[in-house]
Design a protein around this motif. Structure first.
Motif, PDB file in Angstrom:
ATOM      1  N   THR A 677     -22.846  15.203 -16.843  1.00  0.00           N
ATOM      2  CA  THR A 677     -23.931  16.195 -16.772  1.00  0.00           C
ATOM      3  C   THR A 677     -24.820  16.110 -18.008  1.00  0.00           C
ATOM      4  O   THR A 677     -26.019  16.390 -17.933  1.00  0.00           O
ATOM      5  CB  THR A 677     -23.356  17.613 -16.629  1.00  0.00           C
ATOM      6  OG1 THR A 677     -22.439  17.858 -17.703  1.00  0.00           O
ATOM      7  CG2 THR A 677     -22.651  17.786 -15.303  1.00  0.00           C
ATOM      8  N   ARG A 681     -28.903  15.748 -18.196  1.00  0.00           N
ATOM      9  CA  ARG A 681     -29.780  16.581 -19.012  1.00  0.00           C
ATOM     10  C   ARG A 681     -30.678  15.714 -19.885  1.00  0.00           C
ATOM     11  O   ARG A 681     -31.878  16.007 -20.047  1.00  0.00           O
ATOM     12  CB  ARG A 681     -28.930  17.514 -19.862  1.00  0.00           C
ATOM     13  CG  ARG A 681     -29.748  18.458 -20.759  1.00  0.00           C
ATOM     14  CD  ARG A 681     -28.835  19.483 -21.418  1.00  0.00           C
ATOM     15  NE  ARG A 681     -29.593  20.426 -22.220  1.00  0.00           N
ATOM     16  CZ  ARG A 681     -29.777  20.344 -23.532  1.00  0.00           C
ATOM     17  NH1 ARG A 681     -29.248  19.323 -24.215  1.00  0.00           N
ATOM     18  NH2 ARG A 681     -30.472  21.243 -24.178  1.00  0.00           N
ATOM     19  N   LEU A 697     -32.080  25.622 -11.376  1.00  0.00           N
ATOM     20  CA  LEU A 697     -31.659  24.897 -12.589  1.00  0.00           C
ATOM     21  C   LEU A 697     -32.793  23.972 -13.036  1.00  0.00           C
ATOM     22  O   LEU A 697     -32.592  22.787 -13.309  1.00  0.00           O
ATOM     23  CB  LEU A 697     -30.380  24.094 -12.318  1.00  0.00           C
ATOM     24  CG  LEU A 697     -29.110  24.918 -12.128  1.00  0.00           C
ATOM     25  CD1 LEU A 697     -27.946  24.024 -11.716  1.00  0.00           C
ATOM     26  CD2 LEU A 697     -28.759  25.670 -13.408  1.00  0.00           C
ATOM     27  N   ASP A 702     -32.222  24.686 -21.544  1.00  0.00           N
ATOM     28  CA  ASP A 702     -31.231  25.755 -21.723  1.00  0.00           C
ATOM     29  C   ASP A 702     -29.955  25.165 -22.332  1.00  0.00           C
ATOM     30  O   ASP A 702     -29.454  24.126 -21.873  1.00  0.00           O
ATOM     31  CB  ASP A 702     -30.925  26.397 -20.360  1.00  0.00           C
ATOM     32  CG  ASP A 702     -30.100  27.676 -20.504  1.00  0.00           C
ATOM     33  OD1 ASP A 702     -29.306  27.779 -21.460  1.00  0.00           O
ATOM     34  OD2 ASP A 702     -30.233  28.564 -19.635  1.00  0.00           O
ATOM     35  N   LYS A 704     -26.960  26.113 -22.098  1.00  0.00           N
ATOM     36  CA  LYS A 704     -25.835  26.125 -21.161  1.00  0.00           C
ATOM     37  C   LYS A 704     -26.118  25.289 -19.920  1.00  0.00           C
ATOM     38  O   LYS A 704     -25.390  25.379 -18.928  1.00  0.00           O
ATOM     39  CB  LYS A 704     -25.533  27.563 -20.743  1.00  0.00           C
ATOM     40  CG  LYS A 704     -25.084  28.458 -21.887  1.00  0.00           C
ATOM     41  CD  LYS A 704     -24.746  29.853 -21.364  1.00  0.00           C
ATOM     42  CE  LYS A 704     -24.256  30.766 -22.495  1.00  0.00           C
ATOM     43  NZ  LYS A 704     -23.927  32.124 -21.992  1.00  0.00           N
ATOM     44  N   TYR A 705     -27.139  24.454 -20.004  1.00  0.00           N
ATOM     45  CA  TYR A 705     -27.568  23.735 -18.811  1.00  0.00           C
ATOM     46  C   TYR A 705     -26.460  22.836 -18.250  1.00  0.00           C
ATOM     47  O   TYR A 705     -26.213  22.818 -17.049  1.00  0.00           O
ATOM     48  CB  TYR A 705     -28.809  22.894 -19.114  1.00  0.00           C
ATOM     49  CG  TYR A 705     -29.445  22.306 -17.881  1.00  0.00           C
ATOM     50  CD1 TYR A 705     -30.248  23.100 -17.069  1.00  0.00           C
ATOM     51  CD2 TYR A 705     -29.238  20.975 -17.523  1.00  0.00           C
ATOM     52  CE1 TYR A 705     -30.841  22.575 -15.926  1.00  0.00           C
ATOM     53  CE2 TYR A 705     -29.821  20.447 -16.383  1.00  0.00           C
ATOM     54  CZ  TYR A 705     -30.621  21.250 -15.583  1.00  0.00           C
ATOM     55  OH  TYR A 705     -31.186  20.740 -14.448  1.00  0.00           O
ATOM     56  N   VAL A 707     -23.256  23.090 -18.500  1.00  0.00           N
ATOM     57  CA  VAL A 707     -22.160  23.882 -17.927  1.00  0.00           C
ATOM     58  C   VAL A 707     -22.533  24.364 -16.527  1.00  0.00           C
ATOM     59  O   VAL A 707     -21.753  24.249 -15.574  1.00  0.00           O
ATOM     60  CB  VAL A 707     -21.812  25.085 -18.833  1.00  0.00           C
ATOM     61  CG1 VAL A 707     -20.774  25.980 -18.178  1.00  0.00           C
ATOM     62  CG2 VAL A 707     -21.329  24.591 -20.188  1.00  0.00           C
ATOM     63  N   GLU A 708     -23.752  24.916 -16.393  1.00  0.00           N
ATOM     64  CA  GLU A 708     -24.180  25.415 -15.103  1.00  0.00           C
ATOM     65  C   GLU A 708     -24.348  24.290 -14.094  1.00  0.00           C
ATOM     66  O   GLU A 708     -24.051  24.448 -12.903  1.00  0.00           O
ATOM     67  CB  GLU A 708     -25.494  26.203 -15.241  1.00  0.00           C
ATOM     68  CG  GLU A 708     -25.393  27.450 -16.110  1.00  0.00           C
ATOM     69  CD  GLU A 708     -24.365  28.428 -15.569  1.00  0.00           C
ATOM     70  OE1 GLU A 708     -24.286  28.581 -14.320  1.00  0.00           O
ATOM     71  OE2 GLU A 708     -23.634  29.049 -16.369  1.00  0.00           O
ATOM     72  N   LEU A 709     -24.816  23.128 -14.588  1.00  0.00           N
ATOM     73  CA  LEU A 709     -24.976  21.984 -13.703  1.00  0.00           C
ATOM     74  C   LEU A 709     -23.618  21.506 -13.199  1.00  0.00           C
ATOM     75  O   LEU A 709     -23.457  21.169 -12.016  1.00  0.00           O
ATOM     76  CB  LEU A 709     -25.699  20.855 -14.439  1.00  0.00           C
ATOM     77  CG  LEU A 709     -26.165  19.669 -13.593  1.00  0.00           C
ATOM     78  CD1 LEU A 709     -27.176  20.125 -12.547  1.00  0.00           C
ATOM     79  CD2 LEU A 709     -26.774  18.578 -14.493  1.00  0.00           C
ATOM     80  N   LYS A 711     -20.994  23.378 -12.750  1.00  0.00           N
ATOM     81  CA  LYS A 711     -20.543  24.336 -11.728  1.00  0.00           C
ATOM     82  C   LYS A 711     -21.219  24.043 -10.393  1.00  0.00           C
ATOM     83  O   LYS A 711     -20.583  24.106  -9.331  1.00  0.00           O
ATOM     84  CB  LYS A 711     -20.861  25.761 -12.166  1.00  0.00           C
ATOM     85  CG  LYS A 711     -20.070  26.242 -13.376  1.00  0.00           C
ATOM     86  CD  LYS A 711     -20.492  27.658 -13.762  1.00  0.00           C
ATOM     87  CE  LYS A 711     -19.732  28.149 -14.991  1.00  0.00           C
ATOM     88  NZ  LYS A 711     -20.186  29.523 -15.385  1.00  0.00           N
ATOM     89  N   ALA A 712     -22.511  23.744 -10.430  1.00  0.00           N
ATOM     90  CA  ALA A 712     -23.230  23.438  -9.199  1.00  0.00           C
ATOM     91  C   ALA A 712     -22.686  22.175  -8.549  1.00  0.00           C
ATOM     92  O   ALA A 712     -22.505  22.120  -7.319  1.00  0.00           O
ATOM     93  CB  ALA A 712     -24.724  23.282  -9.495  1.00  0.00           C
TER      94      ALA A 712
END
Length: 833
Positions: A677, A681, A697, A702, A704-705, A707-709, A711-712
């Motif tokens: 990830t 980014r 997204l 960001d 936390k980008y 981390v969120e990516l 999760k997605a």
């Protein structure tokens, strides 16, 4: 001077009255109207003659005549009217009758009653003046003592009331007040002669009539001498009146006594309301007592409920004194009855056209249909439609031709699936009681002016008699929930969103799949739970669908194969007009025939044994709808039902499009090599213009980008979307690596990666790019049809059109492989020309 008749003399004598004395005082008989001609104030009513007329003459000489009929009438309480004065309206004023006036009397005797004072005038001791009062209260007028009481001035007064002064507290109190008034007039002393041993209502005449005439004077003298300071030895207690029957309502309402046992009050009030209104005006709609107003249901709040309860029952309270007075049931009892919705006729839906019950019978009788829990309100010639019990193939063909060709033939359905789905939408209200949930029909226009509202209005006119009243689609969850609750609360048949170009929302998704809809209604204490009997519809252009709604919608595309559809010449339509409402007007004029045609298609399916469609049932929560409506459509030999479902789900799913675009970018950027990830980014920050982000997204800056990516990606892994599969290749949380591989499924997924291909991807499901009327005629094998097609767009509309075969994408298998057109391919059986 007029005299007493022998009968009247005998009557007076029997009551100890001296008739000669009475005649001297002016008492006379009236046997006809002529006998009263010389009276100063003639008695107005001669319906009861003969009368005895008593001239009540005051000390000042004013006379009020009193009449006693031989056969008295009855008062408003059913009691005989024995002695009658003229009414107050005619000018009556109470008087003291001076039956034996004296100058400077030793005593003044005031006697209650007509015969009683005449008796006293005969037998009272010498030196005693005698006056009469008509009743215990007839010494006052409008609450003030009459002037005649002045005879008491400077004298000793004895008051002689009837015997009920010792048993009736009201008579006792009236005597006390009279004594006070006499003292105010200057009496030196006031006392009361008391008759003991007499009947409860006996007067002096009754008592003396039982004694020898020689003993009457001495008896009266003794009771005068024994006069006391009070009307009776003690004030009597009020007697409880015998319970009276509750009053009867003159308008037929039930009578409910509200201050009895609470359970009885609730039961009687509930019974009164259900007997008068259940099944006609009041219903159990969603667990709430609701009233039918026009063609909508209105839940009863507390205030409205009170009014309806009063319409059903006359509520009175027993005052425990033998009388009933108006009185509401207490608040808690009223609330309890308001909560008894289960006692009323259950209501699931309101319909404005005949419909088909789950057993296949057609309901055409207006009113409440108990079997289906439906109110049917029909008008405009829809009553008693002649629908064949067992429609023939010819009946079905004629009905199909009327609906799809004559009525909807001008609608620019680009594929057979869109046309079949439109048929599914218009069928739904007629069989809505057969299933709990229906998906949202999305009328999806290519652009403005393609006829979205026209199609929606025509279907609404068919089902309800009225054009749609659409609501603008709102994305705010609270407002969306209010809109939905309002539709359920009023019993709406159709719920229509307009300008719904992007649709989503948890409330709408929940409403579509819920068997019942729960929400709190303003002013109602209980939570309402309405049955889901709504037909859902939305309209928009090139509609995008968000979230879970992608699995709860089906599409009716209106994509003309020619430019500027809003400019199409009026004469090229089947039903041309200049008002812009030509098809709507035609629908209204032919509504009965169209409704009959729909009912023919439904009955044909029932007669065939309610077959399920040959295609597999795959529509999740809506399989019941899919089975019934799909079975009717297939029985009507209309192909394509839900044939565009899967492709459009991918095309219209906004989130899915972002996912597919992102996966395609990953595959183009990393190939099938592993990546993290953080690598994604870095690429996004290096070339933000070329980066295809996931929905939500977009901001790679960001912190936390990654981390969120991650999760997605975890939610997307192993799913084939747009021909790509995202796979996790191991590692722990900080070293997880991913790969994207290109996958080829059994069914081509080109449309998923190329949204521009749209619904025209599968040629075998396409109707035509030409004018829809021509396409429909050619699809039906009627190339020589008489309706002109639109030739204003020479590019597409002029192109030759070939008949569209039964689309392979609509069925799971070929119904007859040997019947394929050799020039067309079928992906299912992999047969090609």
């Amino acid at each position: 001077m007029a005299e007493l008749t022998p009968e009247h003399r005998a009557f007076l004598t029997a009551h100890a009255v001296d008739p000669d004395l009475a005649e001297k005082l002016g008492v006379r008989s009236i046997v006809d109207q002529a006998d009263a001609a010389d009276l100063p104030d003639p008695w107005p009513n001669f319906n009861r003659v003969p009368y005895i007329a008593f001239p009540w003459t005051s000390p000042s000489g004013r006379t009020e005549w009193q009449m006693k009929a031989d056969e008295p009438g009855l008062d408003d309480q059913g009691r005989p009217k024995k002695y009658m004065f003229r009414s107050k309206k005619m000018g009556y004023e109470p008087v003291l009758w001076a039956v034996r006036p004296l100058e400077n009397p030793g005593r003044v005797l005031i006697v209650e009653g007509t015969k009683q004072c005449l008796v006293a005038a005969k037998y009272a001791p010498e030196g005693v003046a005698v006056y009469g009062i008509g009743g215990c209260r007839m010494w006052s007028s409008e609450g003030l003592p009459i002037p005649d009481l002045a005879v008491a001035e400077d004298g000793e007064v004895v008051v002689l009331l009837d015997a009920d002064a010792s048993s009736n507290p009201e008579v006792y109190d009236a005597g006390v007040k009279l004594g006070g008034a006499l003292m105010d007039e200057g009496a030196s002393k006031v006392s009361f002669a008391q008759i003991t041993g007499a009947g409860e209502k006996d007067g002096l005449d009754d008592v003396l009539a039982t004694r020898d005439e020689a003993r009457r004077a001495s008896f009266l003298a003794r009771i005068i001498e024994r006069a006391q300071g009070k009307p009776a030895p003690a004030r009597p207690r009020a007697k409880k009146k015998a319970p009276a029957a509750p009053p009867q309502a003159g308008d037929g309402r039930a009578v409910v006594v509200t201050n009895q046992d609470r359970l009885q009050v609730m039961n009687e009030l509930t019974k009164a309301m259900t007997a008068k209104f259940s099944g006609s005006e009041l219903f159990n709609h969603g667990g709430v007592i609701s009233r039918l107003e026009g063609r909508s249901m209105v839940p009863l709040d507390r205030g409205t409920f009170n009014g309806v309860a009063a319409e059903a029952a006359l509520m009175v309270a027993d005052n425990r004194d033998g009388e009933y007075v108006p009185g509401w049931a207490d608040e808690n009892s009223m609330k309890a009855v308001l909560a008894r919705a289960g006692e009323f006729a259950p209501l699931e839906q309101i319909r404005r056209c005949p419909f088909v019950r789950p057993d296949g019978s057609i309901c055409q009788e207006p009113g409440y249909d108990e079997a289906s829990r439906t109110i049917l309100s029909v008008e405009g010639g829809l009553g008693g439609l002649d629908v064949p019990e067992k429609p023939t193939a010819e009946d079905v063909a004629a009905a199909r031709e009327l609906i799809l060709t004559e009525w909807l033939g001008d609608m620019p359905f680009p594929t057979v699936a869109d046309r079949a789905n439109a048929l599914a939408l218009l069928l739904t209200p007629f069989v809505r009681g057969h299933f709990d949930q229906v998906p949202l029909a999305v009328i999806d226009g290519l652009q403005m002016g393609v006829g979205k509202n026209k199609l929606a209005d025509c279907i609404a006119i068919l089902a309800t008699g009225e054009a749609t009243s659409p609501l603008n689609f709102v994305e705010d969850e609270a407002e969306q929930r209010k809109q939905i609750t309002s539709a359920f609360r009023t019993g709406s048949e159709m719920f229509v969103f307009d300008e719904a170009h992007t649709i989503g929302g948890r409330s709408l998704a929940q409403a579509l799949t819920a068997k019942t809809w729960q929400d709190r209604i303003l002013g109602v204490s209980t939570m309402a739970e309405f049955p889901n009997r709504v037909t859902w519809l939305s309209m928009g252009n090139q509609v995008q669908v968000r979230g879970d709604l992608t699995r709860r919608v089906y599409r009716i595309a209106l994509w003309p194969g020619y430019a500027n559809p809003q400019n199409r010449a009026a004469h090229t339509f089947r039903h041309p007009g200049v008002s812009g409402l030509e098809l709507e007007d035609w629908t209204r004029a032919n509504r009965a025939a169209l409704v009959r045609a729909v009912l023919v298609l439904v009955r044909a399916w029932f007669v065939a044994g309610e077959p399920s469609p040959s295609r597999s049932l795959t529509f999740g929560s809506f399989i019941g709808w899919e089975r019934v409506v799909g079975g009717i459509i297939e029985r009507a030999e209309v192909p394509g039902f839900l044939g565009n479902l899967n492709a459009w789900r991918e095309e219209a799913n906004e989130e899915s499009q972002f996912v597919i675009s992102h996966l395609a970018w990953l595959h183009e950027t990393f190939g099938e090599e592993q990546f993290r990830t953080s690598d994604v980014r870095m690429k996004a920050l290096t070339d933000p213009a070329g980066y295809h982000a996931l929905l939500g997204l977009e901001d790679a800056t960001d912190k936390k980008y990654t981390v969120e990516l991650g999760k997605a990606y975890g939610r997307m892994k192993e799913r084939i979307q747009g021909g790509f599969r995202l796979t996790r290749r191991g590692g722990h949380a900080k070293t997880v690596v991913w790969t994207v591989t290109r996958e080829v499924s059994e069914v081509s997924e080109v449309s998923e990666v190329s949204p521009s291909a749209s619904i025209f991807l599968n040629a075998d499901t396409r109707l035509s790019e030409a004018a829809p009327d021509k396409a429909l005629r050619e699809y039906k094998g009627d190339e020589a049809g008489s309706h002109p097609s639109d030739t204003s767009d020479t590019s597409a509309s002029a192109a030759p059109v070939r008949p569209a075969p039964v689309p392979a994408s609509v069925v799971d298998r070929c119904p007859d492989e040997d019947s394929h057109d050799p020039d067309w391919s079928c992906r299912t059986c992999e047969r090609t020309a």
